[in-house]
Each structure stands twice: as structure tokens, then as C-alpha cells.
Design an enzyme around this catalytic site. Sequence first.
Site, PDB file in Angstrom:
ATOM      1  CD  GLU A  40     -13.356   0.454   4.562  1.00 39.80           C
ATOM      2  OE1 GLU A  40     -12.535   1.362   4.868  1.00 39.80           O
ATOM      3  OE2 GLU A  40     -14.455   0.706   4.186  1.00 39.80           O
ATOM      4  NE  ARG A 264      -0.517   6.318   3.293  1.00 40.84           N
ATOM      5  CZ  ARG A 264      -1.839   5.692   3.571  1.00 40.84           C
ATOM      6  NH1 ARG A 264      -2.452   6.005   4.364  1.00 40.84           N
ATOM      7  NH2 ARG A 264      -2.402   4.896   2.642  1.00 40.84           N
ATOM      8  CE  LYS A 274      -8.118  -0.490   1.628  1.00 41.60           C
ATOM      9  NZ  LYS A 274      -8.587  -1.125   2.515  1.00 41.60           N
TER      10      LYS A 274
HETATM   11  P1  ATP Z   1      -7.558   3.558   1.777  1.00 39.95           P
HETATM   12  O1  ATP Z   1      -6.647   3.299   0.572  1.00 39.95           O
HETATM   13  O2  ATP Z   1      -8.960   3.406   1.308  1.00 39.95           O
HETATM   14  O3  ATP Z   1      -7.209   4.980   2.533  1.00 39.95           O
HETATM   15  P2  ATP Z   1      -6.304   2.317   3.838  1.00 39.95           P
HETATM   16  O4  ATP Z   1      -5.110   1.845   2.824  1.00 39.95           O
HETATM   17  O5  ATP Z   1      -6.295   2.821   5.146  1.00 39.95           O
HETATM   18  O6  ATP Z   1      -7.657   2.640   2.827  1.00 39.95           O
HETATM   19  P3  ATP Z   1      -7.238   0.088   5.570  1.00 39.95           P
HETATM   20  O7  ATP Z   1      -7.933  -1.466   5.094  1.00 39.95           O
HETATM   21  O8  ATP Z   1      -8.195   1.011   6.425  1.00 39.95           O
HETATM   22  O9  ATP Z   1      -6.874   0.789   4.222  1.00 39.95           O
HETATM   23  O10 ATP Z   1      -5.827  -0.246   6.145  1.00 39.95           O
HETATM   24  C1  ATP Z   1      -5.604  -1.126   7.208  1.00 39.95           C
HETATM   25  C2  ATP Z   1      -4.425  -0.880   7.882  1.00 39.95           C
HETATM   26  O11 ATP Z   1      -3.270  -0.788   7.119  1.00 39.95           O
HETATM   27  C3  ATP Z   1      -4.420   0.709   8.505  1.00 39.95           C
HETATM   28  O12 ATP Z   1      -4.040   0.413  10.095  1.00 39.95           O
HETATM   29  C4  ATP Z   1      -3.600   1.539   7.838  1.00 39.95           C
HETATM   30  O13 ATP Z   1      -3.098   2.528   8.743  1.00 39.95           O
HETATM   31  C5  ATP Z   1      -2.756   0.609   7.437  1.00 39.95           C
HETATM   32  N1  ATP Z   1      -2.197   1.030   6.175  1.00 39.95           N
HETATM   33  C6  ATP Z   1      -2.618   1.212   4.944  1.00 39.95           C
HETATM   34  N2  ATP Z   1      -1.828   1.841   3.943  1.00 39.95           N
HETATM   35  C7  ATP Z   1      -0.607   1.690   4.665  1.00 39.95           C
HETATM   36  C8  ATP Z   1       0.638   2.115   4.014  1.00 39.95           C
HETATM   37  N3  ATP Z   1       0.606   2.785   2.780  1.00 39.95           N
HETATM   38  N4  ATP Z   1       1.607   2.202   4.768  1.00 39.95           N
HETATM   39  C9  ATP Z   1       1.482   1.573   6.197  1.00 39.95           C
HETATM   40  N5  ATP Z   1       0.253   1.312   6.600  1.00 39.95           N
HETATM   41  C10 ATP Z   1      -0.782   1.221   5.791  1.00 39.95           C
HETATM   42 MG    MG Z   2      -8.321   3.317   6.132  1.00 34.80          MG
END
Ligand code: ATP
Ligand code: MG
Length: 561
Positions: A40, A264, A274
Site C-alpha cells: 500500500e 511476518r 508504517k
Molecule cells: P502496516 O504497517 O500499515 O500494517 P503493511 O506492513 O502490511 O502495513 P503493506 O504495504 O500492506 O504494509 O505490505 C505489503 C506486503 O508486505 C504485504 O503482502 C505484507 O504482508 C508484507 N509485509 C509487511 N510487513 C511485513 C513483515 N514485517 N514481514 C513480512 N512481510 C511483510
Molecule cells: Mg497491509
Amino acid sequence: MSNPNETAASVERPLNFLEEIIEESIARGDKRVQTRFPPEPNGYLHIGHAKSICLNFGLAKKYGGLCNLRFDDTNPVKEDVEYVDSIKEDVRWLGFEWAGEHYASDYFDQLYEWAKELIKKGLAYVDDQTQEQIRQTRGTVTVPGTESPWRNRSVEENLDLFERMRAGEFGDGEKVLRAKIDMAHPNMLLRDPIMYRILHSEHHRTGNKWCIYPMYDYAHGESDSIERITHSICTLEFDVHRPLYDWFIEKLGIFPSHQYEFARLNLTYTMMSKRKLLQLVQEGIVTGWDDPRMPTISALRRRGYTPESIRMFADKVGVAKRDNVIDLGLLEFCVREDLNKRAERRMAVLDPLKVVITNYPEDKQETVECVNNPEDESAGRRGVPFGREIWIERSDFMENPPKKYYRLSPGGEVRLRYAYLIRCDEVIRDAEGRVTELRCTYDPESAGGKSSDGRRVKGVIHWVSAAHAVRAEVRLFDRLFTRASLDDPEEGKTFLDYLNPESLRKVTGYLEPSLAEASVGDKFQFERTGYFCMDRDSAPGRPVFNRTVTLKDSWAKIADK
Ligand code: ATP
Ligand code: MG
């Protein structure tokens, strides 16, 4: 010479569970692998995203498939092109190229048509309740929700209202479109979830075309479907969303993308939300998204991390099905491993103490030959000037040394790397008693640092000729937070209470003159002190270096404190 492109990824290891799933489907004849990375665009990517990028692009590459970059840009209020651009730059820098560049906003027309289709099937309705009322009537895990008084509107009325929502007849929040599923569903996400809300807000790509926007949960699964994603990989917390994505796909009869969840990445001492990272930027706690103390990819790049080291890290972390926390030390280990192979060595003194070599002629100057990288013969050698006055590290001298201290002390002898043996004859101090200078003599027969009579001198220290030293601002970074786990702050505290006041220390370093020619982004090992990368804040004649990482893991020590 070792190949810098070779990372742990090429080393044999057992298949992870996603690879097993893919290999099973390939064995069944289902060979197509299509993945996507779906950020996003509401912030910069961090090391957790890097894990996801390596996984999605890595699987596609390994199985001859494709990986798309898809921006899940359904929320016009929080998103920005600045983020889109940074995300693309970071993915490329990590070494990946996407097959298609897509935006959920490109699918707004299709999603709108599908919403109408669901209305026509009696599977969606316009609700006049406020989002607050909707929240309150959802029930709890044990108590079923209450049906909306608007739940049983006719198809015609729903279609009419939805079209008028789109046409801009209503204000923000006046109406929403909901899926008609089951207000008593054990999975709360299936209790008539909201599909569309009214937001009179400009979108960074669609401008003012829309004043209704699809919810992430409505857009995400169908975007996968539109792109015919075979393996929709996401983090564990989305497993409860899967039945909802599947519901939309089934009711619309569209391509059945299948979602798989993995744990994650969590890292000690590292904040990966974020929203909270944005807060650090907005409140000026860090200098920006790429402040080298941030966990963002752009910050790691600026700090001196290489794409290879991050890919190696992602590979070593592996793919787990259960939440876990990885030691930040592992990330540092990976960058050390990589830079050890490729970073040229230089000498730099970060906490200088003057040494005058009294028996070295005042007008004399020579050049000593230094090896650029003992791990890589092809990196060659360079000349470094040596003279009567040099800088050494203050910590390489001790007035009353303990046993087994092999560096310099009164009457003691030490080897200057690549140069000579010197002996400390006299210690000069200022009025406060602080040591300001050492007066030493050198052994002219010890060129190259070898004694001519076979006497053993154990200690080797680095040095920089005072007459030739280049002054530089050197930024010594430490962890941004003092607490390993930031998700469960103590009573009454937030993550901001754990900021490390010593996360940045700036010192003036004295560097060997060859470093005057370095360019922004160049990486070096400063002998005995760590890996350093030239920062973009450098100005002509005034370089700035970031310490990427120390040479050894000081981790255990710090963690004990
Ligand atoms: P927020 O911090 O706002 O919850 P987000 O980290 O989920 O957002 P996105 O932009 O939706 O941010 O993430 C993009 C992709 O990265 C998604 O498929 C998400 O699952 C993956 N992702 C985000 N954080 C992690 C993490 N800590 N480890 C592995 N994958 C991640
Ligand atoms: Mg997300």
C-alpha cells in the site's frame, strides 16, 4: 575471488512450505506460478517488506514464473506518489524486476461493475447506518451481530442508491455498500463487511473520478484474481480474511487465486509499523524515511547495506508458519559477511591521539604499500603516506595496561600496520592531565612492520599520517530503540519511551588521503573499526561517512546492559 553475486540463496537447503506447495502443484501438472508483491503506497518499504519481496520474486524466479508489483492504493487519504516512486526504487535496488506494474485503482471500474453484480444477485446492499453504528452492531465473538434495518432493500433500490453514491449525491459517511453474508457468522469479518465507502477525496492516480472507494478487503482478493495470481502470499494476520476473499471470488465466479500465509518478519529493537515510522518522521525524531537508523530499505541502503546482504538475510530467516522474532544481529552478520568480501580496506582514526616519531626526520616522507582487500587479490594495493606525525586511536594507548594488553603503553612497542615498529618513550599531557601526545621512536629496520632481530611484537594498530589526513564527519549509529520488543511496552509507556538517546554520535575522523576521492555510496572497511559508507551529505573537502556496522558483534554485550 569469491563471486559477489553468490549469496546464501544458492546454497542447498530444505524446501520451505511454499516451495513444497508449488512443487506439489507442478507435479500435478499445474506449472504456472504467478505471484505479486502488493504494497500500500502509504509509507516507505522496510526490512519486513524486503522479506516479502525476496519471497514473492524469489519463488517466481525459482519456478520460472512471474511476479507483479501491485499497489493496493484503495485509500486516497493516506497515499502518495512519493511512496509509489520510493517503492519502485527499492524493489529494483533489491535486484528484482516486476512482470507487470499494476494498481488496484486501475481496477476501480471493474470492481464497481462487480459490486453491482453482487447487488443484482442480492448479495450486497446499501446501508444508511454510520460506520460507528455498524461497528456497534457487529456483535462480539460470542454474541451475534444485529442486522441493519436497511439490509433487506430491494435490488432496484440498492442499485439506484449505489449509482447515486457514485454520482456524488451523498456526503462522506452517509452511506456504505455492504456484502450481505451473515450477521451471526463466527468469523466477524464476514458479518456483512463494508465494500464501499464515500470519500470525497482526490486520489493520486484517479484524481476526482471517484468519490466512492472500495475497501481493501473487497479490492484485494479480486485484484489478485484479475491478475490471475496463483499464489497470493501474505502475512499470517490475513488468514482470517481468506474466507472473505474466497467468498467474493466464488460469488463472482472469477479466477480462484489462492492465499497462503507466512509469519511476518519481526526483528529485535526494530519498529516495523508504517504508521509509527511515519510518526518518527513527522515528529522529527529521525531526519527522514532514509535516516540510517530507520529500518526502511532506503535507510539501509544509505547506511551501507548491500542488496546482496539483505537477500542473504531474507534467505537465512526462512519462511515460517508461526510468529517469531529474529535477532537484529543476524542482519548485521549478513552485511558483514558480504562487505568482508567486497569492501576495500582503508585506515581511519576516529578518536585521534597524536604520535610524534622523534627519530623520524622532519622533512622525510614515504609511501607504504597497503593491501586493499586480503579477501580479494584482484582489488590490488595502494600507497599510503607515512610521516613523522601520525594519528592513532586513543584506545590503542593505555598508561597502566592490564596484562595481555598488546597495544601501546609507556616503554612498550607496537606495530603500525604496513609501516614500522614504534616504542613509546614519553607521554605529554595538558594542564588537566589528559594525554595529548605520545612521543615515540621507530625502528628504521622494521619496514613493513617486521622486526629485523626476530623480537616479537604482538600488537598491530592502524594510523593516519597527520600531514595528509582528510577530516571527515563520521556518524556512529546505534540501535534506535533500547528495548528488544516494542510491541508490548510496559504499563503507561509507548514505543517512544524506548528511544535510544545515543543512537547517533558524530565524531571527526582522520582518514587516509585516498578517501578524499571516494564517491557517495562507496563502501569501505576502516581497519579495526567497522564498515563505512560515504553519505550523500558529503560536501567537497568535507566527506561524511556512515558506520554501517561494527566489525564484530557487540550485540551480546549491549544486550546484557
Ligand atoms: P502496516 O504497517 O500499515 O500494517 P503493511 O506492513 O502490511 O502495513 P503493506 O504495504 O500492506 O504494509 O505490505 C505489503 C506486503 O508486505 C504485504 O503482502 C505484507 O504482508 C508484507 N509485509 C509487511 N510487513 C511485513 C513483515 N514485517 N514481514 C513480512 N512481510 C511483510
Ligand atoms: Mg497491509
